[in-house]
Design an enzyme around this catalytic site. Structure first.
Site, PDB file in Angstrom:
ATOM      1  N   SER A 124      22.114  12.673 -12.779  1.00 58.61           N
ATOM      2  CA  SER A 124      22.441  11.308 -13.301  1.00 58.61           C
ATOM      3  C   SER A 124      23.458  11.490 -14.668  1.00 58.61           C
ATOM      4  CB  SER A 124      21.284  10.659 -14.066  1.00 58.61           C
ATOM      5  OG  SER A 124      21.455   9.521 -14.675  1.00 58.61           O
ATOM      6  N   GLU A 126      23.482   9.890 -17.027  1.00 55.31           N
ATOM      7  CA  GLU A 126      22.945   9.690 -18.285  1.00 55.31           C
ATOM      8  C   GLU A 126      22.526  11.207 -19.094  1.00 55.31           C
ATOM      9  OE1 GLU A 126      21.475   6.972 -19.980  1.00 55.31           O
ATOM     10  OE2 GLU A 126      22.463   5.546 -18.397  1.00 55.31           O
ATOM     11  N   TYR A 148      14.634   9.733 -19.657  1.00 56.57           N
ATOM     12  CA  TYR A 148      14.902   9.480 -18.463  1.00 56.57           C
ATOM     13  C   TYR A 148      16.134  10.765 -18.349  1.00 56.57           C
ATOM     14  CZ  TYR A 148      17.963   8.356 -14.189  1.00 56.57           C
ATOM     15  OH  TYR A 148      18.423   8.177 -13.072  1.00 56.57           O
TER      16      TYR A 148
END
Length: 323
Positions: A124, A126, A148
């Site tokens: 990801s 992120e 996450y």
């Protein structure tokens, strides 16, 4: 070829199943409870009866081992685990267990069964945190800002370690935001298109959002699952950033969606500071140069086409709600 898709019920898992079936693969998809799962996304794509499904708990090693032993896949795509950044702040333990521990279980099973399995791990963007003015590539340092993202970063390093230590063909796709009509409404893009469609049909008046002064690199999910497949077809494993290389603000996304419905977003959108995340990323942008050079992959679908496609699907869905 046989492919195991862990997390086949989600947006990416469903589009990936569609792609692999079109390429002649035998596909087995997993969910936590296949007996109770409606597999609605597979039904929407008209492929539910073309693949097998089974139950598998990715954070249970014995469950993973049993499925891999029975199916004997050539390729495994790990798309399972918690998928929501916002939810991870409420359920951080579940985020770590389902993503990091789940990835470790998959890698360890592959090591123990001693078969030439190729493994794709869903990374990801992120993990990078705020990319600022410089688009992130495969050499950019990770600065995760959510549970996450911490879990995804841990899984990324596990994949690299198993690849280098045990010679496993394992890749991580570091995917930036990618959307489609299959997104659940808890994701902000789907929340926006559904709200605009309901307002257009006089079923709502306002939409409440958190911080709209953020910028994201948004792509089209069906394009991105092709990159996943391409990674496992290479002569050697590696990690790749998958992105468009362009950013747009959430405010602009809102503007274009409401314009699709001939609405002025400023008349209907309310910013609620209570919806702001504890630690948000202002700018997220990726550099997909390596994927273009090594995989021959580039994003084909434009931002506006993505917006229009999601808006049209939302209009149909809201029309169904009225019946």
């Amino acid at each position: 070829m046989k492919a195991l898709i862990c997390g086949v019920t989600g947006q990416d898992g469903s589009y990936l199943a569609e792609l692999l079936l079109a390429k002649g693969y035998e596909v087995l998809g997993t969910s936590r409870d296949a007996m109770a799962t409606p597999f609605s996304n597979l039904i929407k794509l008209n492929i539910r009866d073309q693949l097998q499904t089974t139950s598998m708990a990715i954070n249970d090693f014995r469950s993973v081992f049993g499925v891999v032993q029975r199916f004997k896949p050539d390729e495994i795509y790990n798309l399972a685990g918690q998928t929501s950044v916002g939810l991870s702040f409420e359920q951080p333990v579940e985020a770590i267990e389902s993503i990091a521990q789940g990835t470790l279980n998959m890698l360890e099973v592959i090591r123990l069964v001693d078969r030439p399995i190729r493994f794709y791990n869903a990374g990801s963007s992120e993990c990078f945190g705020d990319t600022g003015s410089e688009p992130a590539d495969e050499t950019t340092a990770f600065r995760p800002r959510s549970p996450y993202a911490v879990a995804k970063a841990s899984a990324h390093w596990l994949v690299q370690n198993y690849r280098e230590s045990y010679g496993i063909f394992a890749c991580t796709g570091i995917l930036f935001n990618h959307e489609s009509p299959l997104r659940p409404e808890r994701f902000v893009t789907q929340k926006i298109v559904r709200a605009a469609a309901r307002i257009c049909h006089d079923r709502a008046k306002f939409l409440q959002l958190g911080n709209i002064e953020i910028f994201r690199d948004w792509g089209w999910a069906p394009d991105y699952v092709e990159a996943m497949w391409k990674m496992l077809q290479q002569p050697s494993p590696d990690d790749y950033v998958i992105a468009t290389g362009q950013t747009n603000s959430l405010e602009y996304f809102v503007e274009r969606v409401f314009a699709h419905f001939d609405l002025d977003w400023k008349e209907h959108v309310r910013v609620d500071s209570g919806l702001f995340r504890p630690s948000d990323i202002r700018i997220s942008c990726g550099n997909p140069h390596k994927a273009a050079m090594n995989l021959g992959w580039t994003a084909r679908t434009s931002f506006q086409t993505m917006v229009d496609s999601m808006s049209e699907a939302a209009a149909l869905a809201v029309g169904e709600e009225r019946r």
